[in-house]
Design a protein around this motif. Structure first.
Motif, PDB file in Angstrom:
ATOM      1  N   ARG A 188       0.472   9.933  -9.399  1.00 53.62           N
ATOM      2  CA  ARG A 188       0.976   8.645  -9.635  1.00 53.62           C
ATOM      3  C   ARG A 188       2.140   8.628 -10.753  1.00 53.62           C
ATOM      4  NH1 ARG A 188      -3.900   4.550 -11.284  1.00 53.62           N
ATOM      5  NH2 ARG A 188      -4.598   6.090 -12.753  1.00 53.62           N
ATOM      6  N   LYS A 216       1.180   6.436   3.726  1.00 53.96           N
ATOM      7  CA  LYS A 216       0.113   7.399   4.240  1.00 53.96           C
ATOM      8  C   LYS A 216       0.923   8.637   4.873  1.00 53.96           C
ATOM      9  CE  LYS A 216      -3.086   3.676   5.518  1.00 53.96           C
ATOM     10  NZ  LYS A 216      -2.176   2.720   5.476  1.00 53.96           N
ATOM     11  N   GLU A 225      -2.569   0.164 -12.586  1.00 55.78           N
ATOM     12  CA  GLU A 225      -3.453  -0.689 -11.820  1.00 55.78           C
ATOM     13  C   GLU A 225      -3.151  -2.386 -12.061  1.00 55.78           C
ATOM     14  OE1 GLU A 225      -7.311   1.034 -12.644  1.00 55.78           O
ATOM     15  OE2 GLU A 225      -6.426   3.020 -12.301  1.00 55.78           O
ATOM     16  N   TRP A 275      -1.759   0.892  -7.920  1.00 50.17           N
ATOM     17  CA  TRP A 275      -3.082   1.467  -6.993  1.00 50.17           C
ATOM     18  C   TRP A 275      -3.651   2.239  -8.085  1.00 50.17           C
ATOM     19  CZ3 TRP A 275      -3.686  -1.663  -3.354  1.00 50.17           C
ATOM     20  CH2 TRP A 275      -2.879  -2.297  -2.663  1.00 50.17           C
ATOM     21  N   LYS A 276      -5.092   2.556  -7.575  1.00 46.44           N
ATOM     22  CA  LYS A 276      -5.787   3.457  -8.302  1.00 46.44           C
ATOM     23  C   LYS A 276      -5.461   4.743  -7.884  1.00 46.44           C
ATOM     24  CE  LYS A 276      -9.638  -0.034  -9.328  1.00 46.44           C
ATOM     25  NZ  LYS A 276     -10.988  -0.274  -8.911  1.00 46.44           N
ATOM     26  N   GLU A 315      -7.686   7.016  -6.599  1.00 47.30           N
ATOM     27  CA  GLU A 315      -8.318   7.274  -5.303  1.00 47.30           C
ATOM     28  C   GLU A 315      -7.714   6.419  -4.294  1.00 47.30           C
ATOM     29  OE1 GLU A 315     -10.914   4.468  -7.987  1.00 47.30           O
ATOM     30  OE2 GLU A 315      -9.680   6.255  -8.120  1.00 47.30           O
ATOM     31  N   GLU A 316      -6.919   5.697  -4.118  1.00 49.37           N
ATOM     32  CA  GLU A 316      -6.096   4.894  -3.379  1.00 49.37           C
ATOM     33  C   GLU A 316      -4.833   5.526  -3.055  1.00 49.37           C
ATOM     34  OE1 GLU A 316      -7.279   0.285  -3.998  1.00 49.37           O
ATOM     35  OE2 GLU A 316      -6.218   1.188  -5.759  1.00 49.37           O
ATOM     36  N   GLN A 343       0.810  -1.101  -0.100  1.00 48.40           N
ATOM     37  CA  GLN A 343       0.154   0.100   0.051  1.00 48.40           C
ATOM     38  C   GLN A 343       0.943   1.152   0.201  1.00 48.40           C
ATOM     39  OE1 GLN A 343      -3.249   0.603   0.269  1.00 48.40           O
ATOM     40  NE2 GLN A 343      -4.436  -1.417   0.466  1.00 48.40           N
TER      41      GLN A 343
END
Length: 525
Positions: free
Chosen positions: A252, A131, A293, A219-220, A222-223, A128
């Motif tokens: 991205r 953050k 993606e 990852w998209k 929105e992620e 992921q």
């Protein structure tokens, strides 16, 4: 994608007074830099210099920094998040803006290499994206362990600075090092290695890794987390109005770029033209973003493709650079017509999206009625323009995907070997002299898809690239610093014609079993 210079990559004006005399259409004006030590630290995004500018019919400048003093008013070039230096009470003229660019001229003995690179942070266990809370912990850890000064926006840590280096955050948390201006490629690579050591020392304890690639492979949009920076909020709202891929660019993509000097207007023009003509070759050599993606996206450089529909008012190949009339003044005319993003006042970003800097110069900006810009505002506006080569008080080569650490040293080696050696530069100009606007644009459009296999005239782009890489190597040899080894990464690419992206695709369709997850280990720093 350094949207704005941070103080950490800047250089404080020395306390001596530098003078620059500009003559425009017979009108003499004097520009002075005041004693910064007696007022406050004012930071520049490039080094103080005193170079030569070859006269063109309407212009000649003698030397130096640009800081305009009219009566008791001083305008200096500074970068947020520093406070505004002095509020302008008179309009800037176009002459001031041209003089700002011309003040970057410096003798060859003062030329330096400034390398910037971005990378994706991710959780090693889940892949992921990192953050903001993890990024803040990482920045604080690096600051405390390795003595970096924190850069804050409000109560949020958004970067670090140490000497002439800075660490900053891109909109989606991409981690960027803006390196110090250094003399040799050995120093550039040592700086990168030191930075990666420090980042990894803290990040590995947190279970965080960093990926060297040009586009987020898994990852998209929105992620992807959103960084708490005011100017990015303004851009995020504006981007969908002017292109379909601007948000992908923000959140991205990762790039590596090199910033290089010039000694005169004529030298700037030659380097600008060579840089634009060869930028598709650099894009091909460093193409490293074939996944979106979790699947192949049909491109070798998705990052490069994204710039074709981000905001065409502020991106592209700039055909006017090849006009006989091109110079500092013509770039100013272009930049004045690029719509604004924001103005920075009292530690806040004021939304001025789509408005005209020309109106700002006339005191007619709706979001700041009656207020005039200072050179801080001009500098900031220049950093919101994103062509394949960008002019500030130096030239930025902007066409390459992010990649693993060896390629972070190869990109500046490629450009230094060409642009800092007179023989190689002239050879490149000779090779590209008869390339048409249509051919340059064709290469720009097709290279993200077909890389070095792009057909060009009677052969492939690979054949031109082989000649150009040889010129880069020759240029490095003549520099005398034993730097040619840094080109090994691109020498292999150009000899085989197989880009880094094509190697990743081969792995994806082969031993990776059509999964992109292994790329996080393959390209882990």
């Amino acid at each position: 994608m350094a949207l704005m210079s941070q103080p950490g990559s800047s250089h404080c004006i020395h306390s001596e007074t530098l003078q620059c005399k500009a003559r425009h259409n017979g009108v003499n004006r004097m520009a002075h830099v005041m004693d910064a030590a007696k007022t406050k630290e004012i930071f520049f995004s490039t080094r103080p210099s005193c170079g030569s500018l070859k006269a063109v019919p309407s212009w000649s400048l003698d030397c130096g920094e640009v800081g305009q003093r009219r009566g008791q008013r001083v305008i200096v070039a500074a970068s947020p998040p520093t406070e505004d230096a002095v509020i302008a009470t008179e309009p800037l003229t176009k002459e001031d803006l041209v003089g700002y660019l011309a003040s970057g001229c410096k003798p060859k003995t003062q030329w330096r290499i400034g390398t910037e690179h971005e990378k994706f942070g991710f959780e090693i266990d889940t892949l992921q994206p990192m953050k903001y809370e993890q990024i803040a912990e990482l920045l604080n850890g690096i600051s405390e362990r390795f003595d970096w000064e924190k850069v804050m926006e409000g109560d949020k840590i958004i970067g670090l600075k140490q000497g002439k280096q800075s660490i900053s955050l891109e909109p989606g948390g991409q981690f960027e090092l803006s390196g110090a201006p250094v003399e040799t490629l050995h120093q550039t690579c040592a700086e990168v290695n030191s930075h990666l050591y420090q980042v990894k020392a803290v990040a590995e304890e947190m279970g965080i890794g960093f990926l060297g690639i040009g586009f987020q492979p898994k990852w998209k949009r929105e992620e992807i987390p959103v960084m708490p920076k005011g100017r990015y909020e303004i851009m995020r709202n504006y981007m969908p109005k002017v292109g379909s891929l601007g948000l992908d660019m923000m959140f991205r993509t990762c790039t590596v770029q090199v910033n290089l000097d010039f000694h005169s207007e004529a030298d700037m023009i030659r380097k600008f033209r060579a840089g634009l003509a060869l930028q598709p070759i650099a894009t091909a050599l460093f193409a490293n973003s074939p996944f979106t993606e979790g699947k192949p996206n049909g491109y070798l450089s998705m990052r490069s493709q994204i710039w074709t529909d981000t905001d065409n008012n502020r991106a592209g190949m700039l055909p006017f650079v090849f006009d006989d009339s091109f110079g500092f003044e013509q770039y100013v005319d272009y930049a004045l017509d690029v719509p604004m993003y924001f103005v920075y006042r009292k530690k806040k970003y004021i939304d001025c999206t789509g408005l005209s800097f020309r109106d700002f110069m006339a005191g007619k900006l709706p979001c700041l009625p009656g207020e005039y810009p200072n050179l801080n505002d001009w500098e900031n506006h220049l950093t919101t323009i994103f062509p394949e080569v960008r002019l500030k008080r130096y030239l930025e080569m902007r066409g390459a995907d992010g990649g693993p650490w060896r390629r972070l040293c190869a990109l500046p080696a490629f450009w230094v070997g060409i642009l800092y050696d007179e023989v190689s530069l002239q050879n490149v100009l000779d090779i590209t002299a008869d390339w048409t606007t249509q051919e340059r644009q064709m290469l720009r459009n097709k290279v993200p898809i077909s890389g070095l296999k792009t057909p060009f005239r009677d052969g492939l782009l690979k054949h031109v690239a082989q000649e150009v890489v040889k010129l880069a190597k020759d240029g490095l040899e003549r520099r005398g610093f034993k730097e040619t080894g840094f080109l090994n990464e691109v020498t292999e690419v150009v000899n085989t014609g197989v880009t880094p992206a094509e190697k990743l695709l081969e792995l994806y369709h082969g031993k990776w079993g059509q999964s992109v997850d292994p790329v996080f280990e393959e390209l882990l720093y």
